[in-house]
Write a protein that holds these residues in place. Structure first.
Motif, PDB file in Angstrom:
ATOM      1  N   VAL A 289       0.869  -1.197   0.000  1.00  0.00           N
ATOM      2  CA  VAL A 289       0.000   0.000   0.000  1.00  0.00           C
ATOM      3  C   VAL A 289       0.897   1.236   0.000  1.00  0.00           C
ATOM      4  CG1 VAL A 289      -1.819   1.257   1.194  1.00  0.00           C
ATOM      5  CG2 VAL A 289      -1.771  -1.252   1.249  1.00  0.00           C
ATOM      6  N   SER A 290       0.767   2.069  -1.034  1.00  0.00           N
ATOM      7  CA  SER A 290       1.621   3.254  -1.183  1.00  0.00           C
ATOM      8  C   SER A 290       0.975   4.476  -0.507  1.00  0.00           C
ATOM      9  CB  SER A 290       1.850   3.551  -2.669  1.00  0.00           C
ATOM     10  OG  SER A 290       0.618   3.848  -3.307  1.00  0.00           O
ATOM     11  N   PRO A 291       1.757   5.515  -0.170  1.00  0.00           N
ATOM     12  CA  PRO A 291       1.206   6.750   0.416  1.00  0.00           C
ATOM     13  C   PRO A 291       0.124   7.409  -0.437  1.00  0.00           C
ATOM     14  CG  PRO A 291       3.569   6.679   0.733  1.00  0.00           C
ATOM     15  CD  PRO A 291       3.228   5.513  -0.158  1.00  0.00           C
ATOM     16  N   PRO A 292       0.247   7.480  -1.797  1.00  0.00           N
ATOM     17  CA  PRO A 292      -0.858   8.054  -2.587  1.00  0.00           C
ATOM     18  C   PRO A 292      -2.170   7.304  -2.415  1.00  0.00           C
ATOM     19  CG  PRO A 292       1.133   7.983  -3.893  1.00  0.00           C
ATOM     20  CD  PRO A 292       1.435   7.219  -2.647  1.00  0.00           C
ATOM     21  N   GLN A 293      -2.081   5.972  -2.289  1.00  0.00           N
ATOM     22  CA  GLN A 293      -3.295   5.190  -2.058  1.00  0.00           C
ATOM     23  C   GLN A 293      -3.909   5.521  -0.686  1.00  0.00           C
ATOM     24  OE1 GLN A 293      -1.642   1.240  -2.672  1.00  0.00           O
ATOM     25  NE2 GLN A 293      -2.523   1.087  -4.756  1.00  0.00           N
ATOM     26  N   ILE A 294      -3.027   5.686   0.297  1.00  0.00           N
ATOM     27  CA  ILE A 294      -3.522   6.080   1.632  1.00  0.00           C
ATOM     28  C   ILE A 294      -4.200   7.442   1.566  1.00  0.00           C
ATOM     29  CG2 ILE A 294      -2.814   6.651   3.977  1.00  0.00           C
ATOM     30  CD1 ILE A 294      -2.713   3.707   3.415  1.00  0.00           C
ATOM     31  N   ARG A 295      -3.577   8.396   0.849  1.00  0.00           N
ATOM     32  CA  ARG A 295      -4.166   9.745   0.727  1.00  0.00           C
ATOM     33  C   ARG A 295      -5.525   9.672   0.040  1.00  0.00           C
ATOM     34  NH1 ARG A 295      -2.816  15.058   0.931  1.00  0.00           N
ATOM     35  NH2 ARG A 295      -1.744  14.326   2.809  1.00  0.00           N
ATOM     36  N   LYS A 296      -5.637   8.850  -0.996  1.00  0.00           N
ATOM     37  CA  LYS A 296      -6.912   8.718  -1.707  1.00  0.00           C
ATOM     38  C   LYS A 296      -7.990   8.160  -0.789  1.00  0.00           C
ATOM     39  CE  LYS A 296      -8.846   6.881  -6.007  1.00  0.00           C
ATOM     40  NZ  LYS A 296      -8.570   6.064  -7.233  1.00  0.00           N
ATOM     41  N   CYS A 297      -7.630   7.162   0.004  1.00  0.00           N
ATOM     42  CA  CYS A 297      -8.590   6.597   0.955  1.00  0.00           C
ATOM     43  C   CYS A 297      -8.961   7.612   2.029  1.00  0.00           C
ATOM     44  CB  CYS A 297      -8.000   5.335   1.597  1.00  0.00           C
ATOM     45  SG  CYS A 297      -7.767   3.970   0.440  1.00  0.00           S
ATOM     46  N   THR A 298      -7.974   8.391   2.460  1.00  0.00           N
ATOM     47  CA  THR A 298      -8.240   9.419   3.483  1.00  0.00           C
ATOM     48  C   THR A 298      -9.222  10.465   2.945  1.00  0.00           C
ATOM     49  OG1 THR A 298      -6.017   9.104   4.378  1.00  0.00           O
ATOM     50  CG2 THR A 298      -7.161  11.122   4.992  1.00  0.00           C
ATOM     51  N   GLU A 299      -9.033  10.865   1.714  1.00  0.00           N
ATOM     52  CA  GLU A 299      -9.935  11.865   1.119  1.00  0.00           C
ATOM     53  C   GLU A 299     -11.351  11.322   0.990  1.00  0.00           C
ATOM     54  OE1 GLU A 299      -8.090  12.887  -2.531  1.00  0.00           O
ATOM     55  OE2 GLU A 299      -6.604  14.253  -1.610  1.00  0.00           O
ATOM     56  N   LYS A 300     -11.492  10.064   0.618  1.00  0.00           N
ATOM     57  CA  LYS A 300     -12.821   9.460   0.525  1.00  0.00           C
ATOM     58  C   LYS A 300     -13.488   9.406   1.892  1.00  0.00           C
ATOM     59  CE  LYS A 300     -12.170   6.546  -3.574  1.00  0.00           C
ATOM     60  NZ  LYS A 300     -12.162   5.139  -4.091  1.00  0.00           N
ATOM     61  N   PHE A 301     -12.692   9.020   2.884  1.00  0.00           N
ATOM     62  CA  PHE A 301     -13.248   8.950   4.238  1.00  0.00           C
ATOM     63  C   PHE A 301     -13.606  10.349   4.763  1.00  0.00           C
ATOM     64  CE2 PHE A 301     -12.704   8.527   8.901  1.00  0.00           C
ATOM     65  CZ  PHE A 301     -13.763   7.661   9.130  1.00  0.00           C
TER      66      PHE A 301
END
Length: 210
Positions: A55-67
């Motif tokens: 799991v890369s940081p951009p994927q984490i950021r994308k999930c954070t934005e959705k949440f």
């Protein structure tokens, strides 16, 4: 946000209830954003310690934005209900409550017609005050002009007194007598001058005829 002006509440609290609710909304929203950043930081730290995690940081950021978007939608709905409750139960003055500074209106009620009559009377009084002030200013200007004229007259009288004293010192009698004598002599001189001019004209005519 509510569009009710709530003028009476603003008079009592010193601020509009809508402004208060807006600041609360912004504070909650800022706290939500900060919390999401903290959660994202914790997730990145935890995942970094797991071997073989893909799991890369951009994927984490994308999930954070959705949440965050999900949380903001739920928060807006909850805040709308909270705002309605606070505006009705907390930041609201009941219709039957009168503020202390408005007690005089209860003791001395006025209709719109009576209030308008008072306004008209006040305007008339203000106009009278302006007229009287202008008249007073004109009187003051006239008084200043009279003072200036009086000062000039006093100078002239002092001059006449000085001439009177000069006439007495030279034994010429009073200034009035000397002035009258001077006037008589002036008239005699004018008559003599006029006679000389007429004789001169006659002589010129005689010379032209010769």
């Amino acid at each position: 946000m509510s569009v009710d002006p709530k003028v009476y509440e603003t008079q009592f609290f010193g601020f509009t209830p809508q402004t208060c609710m807006l600041r609360v909304y912004i504070a909650f929203q800022d706290y939500l954003f900060e919390m999401m950043l903290v959660v994202e930081g914790v997730m990145l730290k935890k995942l970094d310690g797991i071997p073989g995690c893909k799991v890369s940081p951009p994927q984490i950021r994308k999930c954070t934005e959705k949440f965050l978007l999900f949380m903001k939608e739920r928060f807006d709905k909850l805040f709308a209900k909270m705002e309605e409750m606070l505006l009705q139960l907390v930041l609201n003055i009941p219709k039957n409550v009168l503020l202390p500074e408005d007690k005089v209106q209860e003791q001395y009620p006025y209709s719109k017609e009576e209030f308008q009559a008072l306004q008209d009377e006040l305007q008339q009084l203000q106009q009278q005050c302006r007229t009287e002030a202008a008249a007073e200013q004109a009187l003051r200007a006239e008084l200043e002009e009279q003072k200036a004229v009086k000062a000039e007259l006093e100078k002239i009288l002092q001059c006449f007194d000085g001439l009177e004293n000069i006439c007495r010192d030279h034994g010429a009698g009073s200034f009035k007598e000397s002035f009258a004598l001077l006037t008589q002599n002036s008239k005699k001189l004018q008559a003599v001058l006029k006679d000389v001019e007429e004789k001169s004209k006659k002589m010129k005519r005689h010379d032209q005829l010769m």
